[in-house]
Enzyme design. Sequence first.
Site, PDB file in Angstrom:
ATOM      1  N   CYS A 163       3.670   5.117  -2.993  1.00 44.63           N
ATOM      2  CA  CYS A 163       4.884   4.273  -2.581  1.00 44.63           C
ATOM      3  C   CYS A 163       5.868   4.809  -2.394  1.00 44.63           C
ATOM      4  O   CYS A 163       6.583   3.999  -1.511  1.00 44.63           O
ATOM      5  CB  CYS A 163       4.817   3.094  -3.094  1.00 44.63           C
ATOM      6  SG  CYS A 163       2.924   2.481  -4.036  1.00 44.63           S
ATOM      7  N   HIS A 302      11.810  -2.463  -4.213  1.00 38.21           N
ATOM      8  CA  HIS A 302      10.986  -2.275  -4.818  1.00 38.21           C
ATOM      9  C   HIS A 302       9.590  -3.530  -4.456  1.00 38.21           C
ATOM     10  O   HIS A 302       8.813  -3.243  -3.962  1.00 38.21           O
ATOM     11  CB  HIS A 302      10.017  -1.056  -5.182  1.00 38.21           C
ATOM     12  CG  HIS A 302       8.792  -0.347  -5.528  1.00 38.21           C
ATOM     13  ND1 HIS A 302       8.250   0.182  -4.647  1.00 38.21           N
ATOM     14  CD2 HIS A 302       8.031  -0.609  -6.186  1.00 38.21           C
ATOM     15  CE1 HIS A 302       7.379   0.733  -4.416  1.00 38.21           C
ATOM     16  NE2 HIS A 302       6.612   0.031  -5.238  1.00 38.21           N
ATOM     17  N   GLU A 313      12.244  -3.742 -13.029  1.00 39.98           N
ATOM     18  CA  GLU A 313      13.261  -3.185 -11.329  1.00 39.98           C
ATOM     19  C   GLU A 313      14.225  -3.813 -12.150  1.00 39.98           C
ATOM     20  O   GLU A 313      15.195  -3.320 -11.733  1.00 39.98           O
ATOM     21  CB  GLU A 313      12.768  -3.217 -10.785  1.00 39.98           C
ATOM     22  CG  GLU A 313      13.598  -2.660  -9.688  1.00 39.98           C
ATOM     23  CD  GLU A 313      13.165  -3.437  -7.967  1.00 39.98           C
ATOM     24  OE1 GLU A 313      13.626  -2.634  -7.139  1.00 39.98           O
ATOM     25  OE2 GLU A 313      11.234  -3.774  -8.408  1.00 39.98           O
ATOM     26  N   LYS A 332       8.108  -7.658   0.492  1.00 38.37           N
ATOM     27  CA  LYS A 332       7.045  -7.142   0.554  1.00 38.37           C
ATOM     28  C   LYS A 332       6.548  -8.745   0.592  1.00 38.37           C
ATOM     29  O   LYS A 332       5.374  -8.706   0.751  1.00 38.37           O
ATOM     30  CB  LYS A 332       6.641  -6.646  -0.783  1.00 38.37           C
ATOM     31  CG  LYS A 332       7.104  -4.785  -0.964  1.00 38.37           C
ATOM     32  CD  LYS A 332       6.230  -4.136  -1.489  1.00 38.37           C
ATOM     33  CE  LYS A 332       6.546  -2.651  -1.656  1.00 38.37           C
ATOM     34  NZ  LYS A 332       7.414  -2.382  -2.000  1.00 38.37           N
ATOM     35  N   HIS A 337       2.795  -4.921   0.845  1.00 43.15           N
ATOM     36  CA  HIS A 337       2.760  -3.917   0.217  1.00 43.15           C
ATOM     37  C   HIS A 337       2.073  -1.944   1.465  1.00 43.15           C
ATOM     38  O   HIS A 337       1.360  -1.819   0.990  1.00 43.15           O
ATOM     39  CB  HIS A 337       2.306  -3.116  -0.754  1.00 43.15           C
ATOM     40  CG  HIS A 337       2.855  -1.807  -1.500  1.00 43.15           C
ATOM     41  ND1 HIS A 337       3.753  -0.489  -1.391  1.00 43.15           N
ATOM     42  CD2 HIS A 337       3.325  -1.962  -3.627  1.00 43.15           C
ATOM     43  CE1 HIS A 337       3.865  -0.004  -2.513  1.00 43.15           C
ATOM     44  NE2 HIS A 337       3.489  -0.210  -3.484  1.00 43.15           N
ATOM     45  N   PHE A 396       3.221   5.001  -8.158  1.00 44.88           N
ATOM     46  CA  PHE A 396       2.291   5.493  -9.218  1.00 44.88           C
ATOM     47  C   PHE A 396       2.459   6.573  -9.083  1.00 44.88           C
ATOM     48  O   PHE A 396       2.627   7.712  -8.280  1.00 44.88           O
ATOM     49  CB  PHE A 396       0.974   5.080  -8.545  1.00 44.88           C
ATOM     50  CG  PHE A 396       0.557   3.369  -8.832  1.00 44.88           C
ATOM     51  CD1 PHE A 396       1.527   2.160  -9.332  1.00 44.88           C
ATOM     52  CD2 PHE A 396      -1.086   3.228  -8.070  1.00 44.88           C
ATOM     53  CE1 PHE A 396       0.840   1.541  -9.901  1.00 44.88           C
ATOM     54  CE2 PHE A 396      -0.764   2.079  -9.067  1.00 44.88           C
ATOM     55  CZ  PHE A 396      -0.389   1.025  -9.247  1.00 44.88           C
TER      56      PHE A 396
END
Length: 408
Positions: A163, A302, A313, A332, A337, A396
């Site tokens: 990502c 994010h 976050e 998002k 995403h 990830f």
Amino acid sequence: MSPEAVWITGIGACSALGPDADSLAQALAQGRSGITLQPGEPTRGVAPFAAAAVTLPLGQDMPPAQRNLHDRHSLMALHAAREAWTQSGLPATSATPERSAVAWGTGLGGSNALQQSYGEHLTKETPRIHPYTVVRVMSNSAASHLAMKYGLKAAMLTISNACASSAQAIGEALMLLRQGRADVALVGGSEAMLNPGSVAAWQAMGVMAPADPEDPSRSCRPFDDARKGLVLGEGAAALVLETESHARARGASALAVLAGYGHSVDAVHLSRPDADGQERALRAALADAGIEASQVGYVNAHGTATDVGDTVEAESLSRVFGVRGVPVSATKALHGHLIGAGGALELVACVQAMRRGELPPSAHIATSVLEEVADVIREPRAFDPSKAMVSNSFAFGGSNVSLVIRAA
């Protein structure tokens, strides 16, 4: 001696919110979602799912034989890049190829071509594998097509860090220009993994939000107490970066300045985010931009809408900016995403917000305990042009990237 400033002189987008960067900005400002219910393949174990799919016809200006060379993610890359390159005012092909580079990010590359190949091989008695499968699948296919189209011969970087892919590609291109190895860079990312094989893997992981039974467009709810997971999207975004001296010499103007890049690695867990790593990326980006946390007026989070992800976050943001210390939203919720392309699309959203002077809200929030920590934007807010913006991409594998832009 401080490095030369790097300008953003063109932007482009292709997403479920529309065919260009203006459509993206308008939808985000209006809170209009591009997420719809997809049928899946229930007979093959792929349940219906919510996703932000691109409906725009792609590659229609190409002869079929040429279009045949491209996976879907490459066609999206070309679409977004054309808009960015045209806006920059550069010639159709670079006047200085050896000083022009491309840096592109993708998480899975040509996954549609891979799906097609495996499907043919596993289900047909006499399979006919497409002769261009290898060049359509390879992760650097989009970057290669862009290099050929625009005459970009200085360097080609392809980043595949889940990502964080396109955000890191943008950051590394910034370093390339600062180092004097190029004057221009076409940067961004593309992703198209809404095929059954990829979706089945995401469903098996258990991180995808179920489709909202009343309104699938509201399935992605970052920072909301009722959030249940991420919603996949597809698309592409592109930006043209130039050194200030190169842009000025040809009479170009800046949409924004790409001022800072921070990158860190958690080295803790394959999929669980780490506030320490995120904090390091944020502080590195601010230091690279030469600004204090108080000089930031917006963070595009994010914000994937996973329970742990949003909580971590919010913590890392509070460490750097203070509790409720900076306005935050997660776009998002509306465009999904885009995995490897997410960072580029969200940076384009930041540039648009800066140009329009209005911060996009974080959609679909009913109640949020995280608002005790993070100043989550519920309604559009005016943006102070003297402030900078930050865009976060946390992946990830533990790769964290923060990018900083400011007005020229």
